[in-house]
Design a protein around this motif. Structure first.
Motif, PDB file in Angstrom:
ATOM      1  N   TRP A  96       1.049  -1.165   0.137  1.00  0.00           N
ATOM      2  CA  TRP A  96      -0.003  -0.181  -0.194  1.00  0.00           C
ATOM      3  C   TRP A  96       0.943   1.255   0.002  1.00  0.00           C
ATOM      4  N   PHE A 120     -13.322   3.314  -0.965  1.00  0.00           N
ATOM      5  CA  PHE A 120     -11.972   2.973  -0.642  1.00  0.00           C
ATOM      6  C   PHE A 120     -11.665   2.971   0.723  1.00  0.00           C
ATOM      7  N   LEU A 123     -12.402  -0.081   2.848  1.00  0.00           N
ATOM      8  CA  LEU A 123     -11.209  -1.092   2.870  1.00  0.00           C
ATOM      9  C   LEU A 123     -10.324  -1.014   4.175  1.00  0.00           C
ATOM     10  N   ARG A 287      -1.106  -0.766  -4.241  1.00  0.00           N
ATOM     11  CA  ARG A 287      -2.407  -1.558  -4.031  1.00  0.00           C
ATOM     12  C   ARG A 287      -3.538  -0.471  -4.273  1.00  0.00           C
ATOM     13  N   TRP A 291      -6.478  -0.366  -6.929  1.00  0.00           N
ATOM     14  CA  TRP A 291      -7.943  -0.481  -6.604  1.00  0.00           C
ATOM     15  C   TRP A 291      -8.611   0.673  -7.155  1.00  0.00           C
ATOM     16  N   TRP A 292      -8.157   1.983  -7.544  1.00  0.00           N
ATOM     17  CA  TRP A 292      -8.637   3.070  -8.334  1.00  0.00           C
ATOM     18  C   TRP A 292      -8.933   2.544  -9.829  1.00  0.00           C
ATOM     19  N   GLN A 295     -11.589   0.222 -10.241  1.00  0.00           N
ATOM     20  CA  GLN A 295     -12.804   0.618 -10.343  1.00  0.00           C
ATOM     21  C   GLN A 295     -13.438   1.370 -11.573  1.00  0.00           C
TER      22      GLN A 295
END
Length: 312
Positions: A96, A120, A123, A287, A291-292, A295
């Motif tokens: 991350w 977001f 999480l 990470r 994730w973005w 999406q």
């Protein structure tokens, strides 16, 4: 006298917490596996360094003084911070990013963006998010200058920096609108450039530092420049000027009759929007960025980013 930083260690703060919780030096020593004289010596070292008395020793119990209570309060907060930092570092080590900065253009729906931010944070990532507003070429410049990790709402083909990756969001239609009481609302269509030039244009300032892009300004035309799309809409609602605006953003105002769409002689303005990430020297996305990007692969999400402007 010892330096206060040398005595206000997590170990010593934990030792003071133990004394306060157990109520005596002897009980705290047993809990910590120390001989009572060693524990007493460490407390005296802390008191000498701070030049205060932390515990009242006149009673049977070790009762904290006012100064002791304050140190225990702040010490507890510091120990929690140390634990939080350790947890964050451990999670960052799992891939991350410590921080992710998003550069978001003014044409993008803030409602949809905040829904994504909410998902977001659900999480519970260790990544801190930062949102930067961008306009025109400034949205991409934040990315290319290293001030952002992901740019959302970039005009397709606006920047071709080596290593930069891009994917489409969709096409955005701009329409020419004026307030119903504006003189241009009564002219026969299509309105010519010479007729437009006689009236003030409302423009949004480019947020880029390096290049200033302007859209649709005619030579010699009076211009009122504002800082963001919301201010541009408000200025046009008041009849302070005219201009092109994204159709989804002004749709409710046009439907309610607060703005009037007018046909102009210039060609229609349809802009292909995209999102960009990466850049020179960029490594594999962390990470949070992954994730973005995941999406943004959703067609429904991309459409909502351009269309969902009904809930300001």
């Amino acid at each position: 006298m010892q330096n206060t930083r040398n005595v206000l260690t997590p170990d010593n703060l934990g030792l003071l917490q133990s004394i306060a919780e157990t109520g005596s030096f002897a009980a705290a020593a047993r809990q910590l596996g120390l001989v009572p004289s060693a524990l007493t010596y460490r407390v005296r070292q802390i008191e000498d360094a701070l030049d205060v008395l932390l515990f009242d020793r006149s009673a049977r119990q070790a009762r904290p003084t006012d100064a002791g209570l304050e140190l225990l309060r702040e010490g507890r907060r510091l120990l929690e911070d140390v634990d939080a930092i350790a947890n964050r570092v451990r999670r960052v080590a799992t891939g991350w990013e410590p921080q992710l900065t998003l550069s978001v253009d003014g044409v993008i729906s803030p409602t949809t963006m905040l829904e994504l931010v909410e998902a977001f944070y659900a999480l519970e990532p260790p990544t801190r998010l930062k949102w930067r507003d961008g306009i025109l070429s400034g949205t991409a410049e934040a990315l290319t200058s290293g001030h952002a990790d992901l740019a959302i709402g970039v005009t397709e083909g606006a920047s071709n920096v080596a290593g930069l990756q891009a994917a489409p969001i969709g096409e955005l239609r701009f329409i020419f609108v004026v307030a119903p009481h504006h003189p241009l609302a009564r002219l026969p269509e299509p309105i010519s450039d010479s007729q437009l030039r006689a009236h003030r244009l409302i423009a949004v300032a480019d947020s880029a530092r390096q290049s200033q892009v302007t859209m649709g300004i005619l030579p010699g035309q009076d211009v009122f420049t504002v800082d963001n799309m919301r201010a541009k809409i408000q200025a046009q609602l008041r009849g302070l000027g005219a201009g092109f605006l994204p159709e989804p953003m002004v749709r409710p105002y046009v439907q309610a009759g607060h703005l009037v769409a007018r046909a102009v002689a210039r060609p229609p303005r349809n802009v292909r929007m995209c999102y960009q990430w990466g850049g020179s020297g960029s490594s594999v996305p962390g990470r949070a960025l992954q994730w973005w990007l995941g999406q943004l692969q959703s067609q429904a999400t991309r459409q909502a980013l351009l269309e969902n402007h009904h809930h300001f």
